[in-house]
Structure formats: structure tokens, C-alpha cells
Enzyme design. Structure first.
Site, PDB file in Angstrom:
ATOM      1  CD  GLU A 121      -2.266  -2.112   1.144  1.00 14.70           C
ATOM      2  OE1 GLU A 121      -0.978  -2.461   1.927  1.00 14.70           O
ATOM      3  OE2 GLU A 121      -3.131  -3.137   1.590  1.00 14.70           O
ATOM      4  CG  HIS A 178      -9.816  -6.947   8.544  1.00 10.90           C
ATOM      5  ND1 HIS A 178      -8.885  -7.761   9.457  1.00 10.90           N
ATOM      6  CD2 HIS A 178      -9.785  -6.989   7.269  1.00 10.90           C
ATOM      7  CE1 HIS A 178      -8.325  -7.738   8.839  1.00 10.90           C
ATOM      8  NE2 HIS A 178      -9.106  -7.221   7.216  1.00 10.90           N
TER       9      HIS A 178
END
Lengths: 339, 314
Positions: free
Chosen positions: B60, B129
């Protein structure tokens, strides 16, 4: 006891090479490179003086001793190629074609500064010369360099990006990911590690398990090169090979250039982690003096050389005067969000 | 007007903008051959080829930074994070580079980039998450932050984000992708910085964005039965915030509750509460209240997750 010392094993250490013979050149090629190196040296000295007088604030990282790297490398590219650099980037900016005046005025925090007094020493940017900064987070700019190169590939504009970073950046994620993606996507990028043997005050042997940074290219199937940065012409020639590779095949290269900074990491660092002998030894290899000697050997008339040096002195003096006399920076709001 | 899903609305926004402007490309993990982890980029690879729909490996920081570099020299990247939880490893690129380069360069290099993907807790996916990170990004000058709650807003806001000359964070509702709504076929945008009254009312203003808009609409229905008329205000953009709409609504109702899925400490609702007290002090009949999740990392077990998420008042 096994494993107490967390340092590079002897087998993975790389001592700097002894000084190498000069690469073939001419006065016509070397004189402008010497002029740039000298201007950068004088500019950095003027910055140090202004800093000690309190006229420049913040952090100030001088490149004195490493000038042959940025000057030689930028001499190997075209004007519209991209350059991305670190916070030790005054020299890179100058070599890319940015005048001393706006650089000095920026350090003084003036309205006439290159980035209007909003960036300072660490954040020089210039759209006109495709100089993409000036970045203060170690290694965080390596993906930016890869991004500019990706844009060139996307457009097919034939441009090459040079991305400079230090040996200290070779341990951070931005470098690792930038390297991996540049190799995977075959981006026209030349990654230039300016290995000055210290990440701030920490020597290579306490930073890297393997001191040769260029070896990282092997894991990615990327071309690599490694050489000393004493001879500006050698830097130009070897970077030109990598630039040619990027331009013709679109493939990146990781180049490591061994160099040395004569001053501390920044103005607040007296550099006590290095011995006087070590610093003196490197100063004997000063790339600036080497180029000057070479010019005389090649037959440049001493009067001509002195005239060039006087011209540089006047240029830098003028930049300081310009910075001193310029109006203070006056606005920041228009540059947060583009309307 | 056609009724399509929130997911399809986002897909249309990207597809139509990419048709219009060849400098736009999409990059992220699984966006191409896999058609998107949440299928938001479905079909884009077939239409636009690997040049413009770029599958990135798991890096990322690397691909977010590559987007920033490409944006510096005039391309208009859309960077997909598989979820915004993973944007945390790219936050240096977003906060130190994307948000600052326009200013650091004295206005020379603007960064027209969109960072988009799902955010907010889903169901039983555990603490790493299940995060609402909009307060992080809304804190940063140089960024814009949008959070669509409906299919209409999703398409219009994403189009506005893609056309914007600045970095825009578009956090999509992970549990909203399958929801449907009316979306016109003709081109439109939802301007960034304009809120929307999702339901008119006169007794109290409920401020909510993304998934919580739907929760508040349900609550408003229930309260209507008790004779309480709720106005549901969806700011849609958290940065910049439509303060004018917020003030006019609260001045009308005299009461305000902010409902968010995020944590209470330094949460975005605190900013709303500040703006309301600053501009509506004389019109308020009660203190501004916030409803947030509990102030803990999200637990996994369903009963604990429900307890953690449910209506904590602060």
C-alpha cells in the site's frame, strides 16, 4: 557470547575503494560541471553562515563533500526529465537548473523563495525544471519517484526519473516497496543511493546486515551499479548508462555511489561519531578540488579558471543579497486546497 | 430513474470518468483480473486494459506513493484500498505527501488523486478490520473526505472526487455495497462540501453519515410513532463540512444528536458538537449528544460486537 554484537559481519562489510584514476574528459565538459559543484559548495557555505547568524531557521542539511553526485548525475539527463530528492537537496535543485536566488530566498523564508517561504531548506520544488522535491520523510519519496516514472511509461513521453536517497533510506519500507514496484512494472527510473556511510550518526556497520546497498537490486532482477563519487565525470558516465537503459528499455537501475559528507548530518550535529583522521582522509579526496586540479592538468588557463570562480562568488553573493533584501513571506492560505 | 446498487453506482462513476478523461487510472490490490475484492471495479479491466486498471501487489505504501508521484506530473489516479484499515500502512504517503505537496511546493504541484475503498466495521471481522478512520483523515488539512450513504451520493461524490484537483479520501460503507437506490442515467456530480437533509423534521437533528444515515432513518420512523419529528442530516463530506446546513437545521430543531460508528475520543462527532455549540448556542434546548461505539478495539464474538457497537452515549 554468540549474537551480542548487532553489527554487519566482516564478510558483508565494504571498505571504500581507494581513489580511482580519472575518467577521460575535456575542459569543455568538465568546466561547467566544476562550476556547478563550486556554486553549490559556495551556496552551502553561505547557508551555514546565514544559519549561524540566525537568518535561516529550522533544519539545515548541507551537502558539502557530496557535490559530484548530484552534479554528475543530473548532467546525464535531459532538461525535462524528472528529479526527486531528499531534504539534503539544495545541490540537486541547483544542478537541475534552479537559480541560487530563489533557493537562498526560500531558506531565508522570503516571498521570493522558490516555494514562497512555505517549504524551506527541505522542501524545494520547481515545476519549470521538473524538480519534484525536496522530501523530509526518509524513503517516503522513493514511491513518488516511481510514480513519476510510471506516468512517463503511461504516456510514453520518453522521460526518465532520477530518485536520490541516502544509505539510511535503504532500511525503510518506502524504499523497499518503491524498488519492488519499479522492478515489477519496469519503470524508467534510476534509483541513486548516495551512500555517505552514515545515516545521521549511525555508521553503515551498525545499520545494515550487508553494507552493499546495490545488492538489493538482485532480489528484484534489477540492473545495478556501484562506484565511488569522487570524479564528477565518472558519475555522469555511469549514470548515463542507467539513463540510457531506462530510456531505451524502460528498465530501472539501482545505483549506489559511495561519497562522504564533510559536515555533520545537520547544523546541530558536530559529527563527533567520526574521527578527525577519517574526515581528513575524505577531504583529501574532495571531488571539488579533484576537478579543479584536473582542469589545470587538461590545460585550462589559470586566469580563465579564476574568472570562473570569481563569477561563482558574485553569483552566490548576489543570491544572499537578494534573499536579505526580499520581502517576508506573506501568505499560506491559497495553497492548502486548489480551488 | 434506474435503481442500481451502491456498488454499481461507484463502478459507473469510475467507468464514465475514465471514458471522459484518459489521464485517469485505477490502481490497487485485486482491482483488475479479480474484478475487485468487493467487485466495485468489476469489468473495468476488460474495458480499459492493464494500462489503466493496474493490479498492484500487497504494497500500500508503495502504490499509494506511486499514485502521488503520478498525480504530481498530471495523471489522475484512483487508488483503491481493499479496506481503509490497510490505508494505515500508506498513511505516510497520504498525510506527508498527498496532503502537503501542494502547499510545500508553494502551489506548484497539486495532487489530483482519489483514495477510495470500504471503511467502518462490517460483521465479526475483528478489531483490525473493524475501524472507522474518517476522523483521522478529516483532521488533515490538504485532504478532502467524503462518505456516501446512498447509491446516488456514491456516484455523484466519487465523480466529484475524481474531478477534484486535490487528494480526496472516499470511504465507502462496507455494508452498503449491496444497497440500492435511484441513480439518474445522465451525468451529475454531488458537490464536495454540500450536506443533504435525508429526512425533514422539526424536533431534533440527527447527524449521521455512511451507514449510520440508514440507522437514523429507521430511528426517525420509530420516533415518529412516539410523536417526535426527526430531521436526518447527512453531511456527505466530512472535510470540508457544510456548516451552514448544520447550523440552519439545528437552529430549526433546537436539538442535535450525532450518530457515528467510530470511537468517541476525538471522534468526528466532537467537531460537529463544537460547530453546533459555537453557532447555535442561543437556539439549543439541550446539550448536543453523541452516539458512538464503545471506546475499545472491536471484539469478534457477535454478542460482544453488538454490545460494543450499540448506542453508547458520551
Amino acid at each position: 557470547m554468540v549474537g551480542v554484537l548487532m553489527t554487519t559481519p566482516e564478510s558483508a562489510r565494504v571498505e571504500p575503494e581507494a581513489a580511482q584514476p580519472d575518467v577521460e574528459t575535456t575542459v569543455a565538459e568538465l568546466a561547467p560541471l566544476y562550476r556547478q559543484m563550486l556554486a553549490i559548495r559556495r551556496m552551502e557555505e553561505a547557508c551555514a553562515k546565514a544559519y549561524s547568524q540566525g537568518k535561516i531557521g529550522g533544519f539545515l542539511h548541507l551537502i558539502i563533500g557530496q557535490e559530484a553526485v548530484c552534479v554528475g548525475a543530473v548532467a546525464a539527463i535531459q532538461r525535462d526529465d524528472y528529479v526527486v530528492a531528499t531534504y539534503r537537496e539544495h545541490g540537486h535543485a541547483y544542478a537541475k537548473g534552479i537559480a541560487a536566488r530563489p533557493i537562498m530566498a526560500e531558506l531565508y523564508g522570503k516571498k521570493t523563495g522558490l516555494v514562497k517561504g512555505l517549504g524551506g531548506s527541505m522542501h524545494l520544488f520547481d515545476k519549470a525544471t521538473n524538480f519534484l522535491g525536496g522530501h523530509g520523510i526518509v524513503g517516503g519519496h522513493v514511491p513518488i519517484g516511481a510514480g513519476a516514472a510510471l506516468a512517463s511509461k503511461y504516456r510514453g513521453d520518453g522521460r526518465v526519473t532520477l530518485c536520490f536517497f541516502g544509505d539510511g533510506a535503504s532500511t525503510i519500507g518506502g524504499f523497499a516497496e518503491g524498488l519492488a514496484l519499479a522492478a515489477l512494472w519496469k519503470l524508467p527510473l534510476v534509483l541513486i543511493c548516495e551512500n555517505n556511510r552514515y545515516s545521521m550518526g549511525t555508521p553503515l556497520y551498525r545499520s545494515l546486515a550487508v553494507e552493499d546497498v546495490s545488492l538489493r537490486a538482485l532480489a528484484h532482477g534489477m540492473a545495478r551499479d556501484r562506484f565511488d563519487g569522487d570524479d564528477v565525470v565518472k558519475v555522469k558516465r555511469r549514470i548515463a548508462e542507467a539513463v540510457e537503459r531506462a530510456r531505451t528499455t524502460g528498465e530501472p537501475t539501482l545505483v549506489e555511489i559511495v561519497t562522504y559528507r564533510f559536515r555533520g548530518h545537520s547544523m546541530s550535529d558536530p559529527g563527533l561519531y567520526r574521527t578527525k583522521d577519517e574526515v581528513e582522509e575524505w577531504k583529501r579526496r574532495d571531488p571539488l578540488h579533484r576537478s579543479r586540479d584536473r582542469l589545470l592538468t587538461l590545460g585550462m588557463a589559470p586566469a580563465e579558471l579564476e574568472a570562473l570562480e570569481e563569477d561563482v562568488r558574485l553569483e552566490i553573493e548576489d543570491s544572499v543579497r537578494f534573499a536579505e533584501e526580499s520581502p517576508a513571506a506573506d501568505s499560506y492560505l491559497p495553497y492548502v486546497i486548489k480551488e | 430513474m434506474p435503481i442500481i446498487s451502491y456498488r454499481e453506482a461507484l463502478n459507473q462513476a469510475m467507468r464514465e470518468e475514465m471514458e471522459r478523461d484518459a489521464s485517469i487510472f485505477v490502481m490497487g490490490e485485486e482491482v483488475g483480473h479479480y474484478n475487485g475484492a468487493y467487485k466495485v471495479t468489476q469489468g473495468l479491466l476488460q474495458r480499459f486494459s492493464e494500462r489503466r486498471v493496474i493490479d498492484a501487489p500487497i504494497a500500500e505504501m508503495g502504490f499509494a506513493g506511486i499514485g502521488v508521484g503520478a498525480a504530481m506530473v498530471g495523471l489522475r489516479p484512483i487508488i483503491e484500498f481493499m479496506t481503509f484499515n490497510f490505508s494505515l500502512v500508506a498513511i505516510d504517503q497520504i498525510v506527508n505527501n498527498a496532503a502537503k505537496i501542494f502547499q510545500m511546493s508553494g502551489g506548484q504541484f497539486n495532487i489530483p488523486i482519489v483514495f477510495r475503498g470500504p471503511g467502518g466495521p462490517a460483521v465479526q471481522v475483528g478489531s483490525q478490520h473493524s475501524q472507522a478512520l474518517e476522523s483521522f483523515y478529516a483532521h488533515i488539512p490538504g485532504l478532502k473526505v467524503v462518505m456516501p450513504s446512498t447509491a446516488y451520493d456514491a456516484k455523484g461524490l466519487l465523480k466529484a472526487a475524481i474531478r477534484d484537483d486535490n487528494p480526496v479520501i472516499c470511504i465507502e460503507g462496507e455494508t452498503l455495497y449491496g444497497t440500492t437506490g435511484e441513480v439518474p442515467t445522465e451525468d451529475y456530480i454531488v458537490p464536495i462540501g454540500k450536506g443533504d437533509i435525508k429526512r425533514e423534521g422539526k424536533d431534533i437533528t440527527l447527524v449521521a453519515w455512511s451507514k449510520m444515515v440508514w440507522t437514523c432513518l429507521d430511528a426517525a420512523k420509530q420516533l415518529e410513532a412516539q410523536g417526535i419529528s426527526c430531521e436526518v442530516l447527512d453531511p456527505r463530506s466530512l472535510r470540508p463540512l457544510d456548516v451552514e446546513l448544520l447550523v440552519s437545521s439545528v437552529r430549526k430543531t433546537g436539538r442535535c444528536v450525532v450518530v457515528e460508528v467510530g470511537w468517541p475520543m476525538c471522534g468526528y462527532g466532537a467537531e460537529i458538537a463544537y460547530q453546533v455549540q459555537r453557532h447555535c448556542m442561543d437556539a439549543l434546548d439541550a446539550p448536543v449528544e453523541r452516539v458512538t461505539s464503545d471506546d475499545v478495539p472491536m471484539p469478534y464474538a457477535k454478542n460482544l460486537e453488538d454490545r460494543c457497537s450499540r448506542s453508547r452515549e458520551t
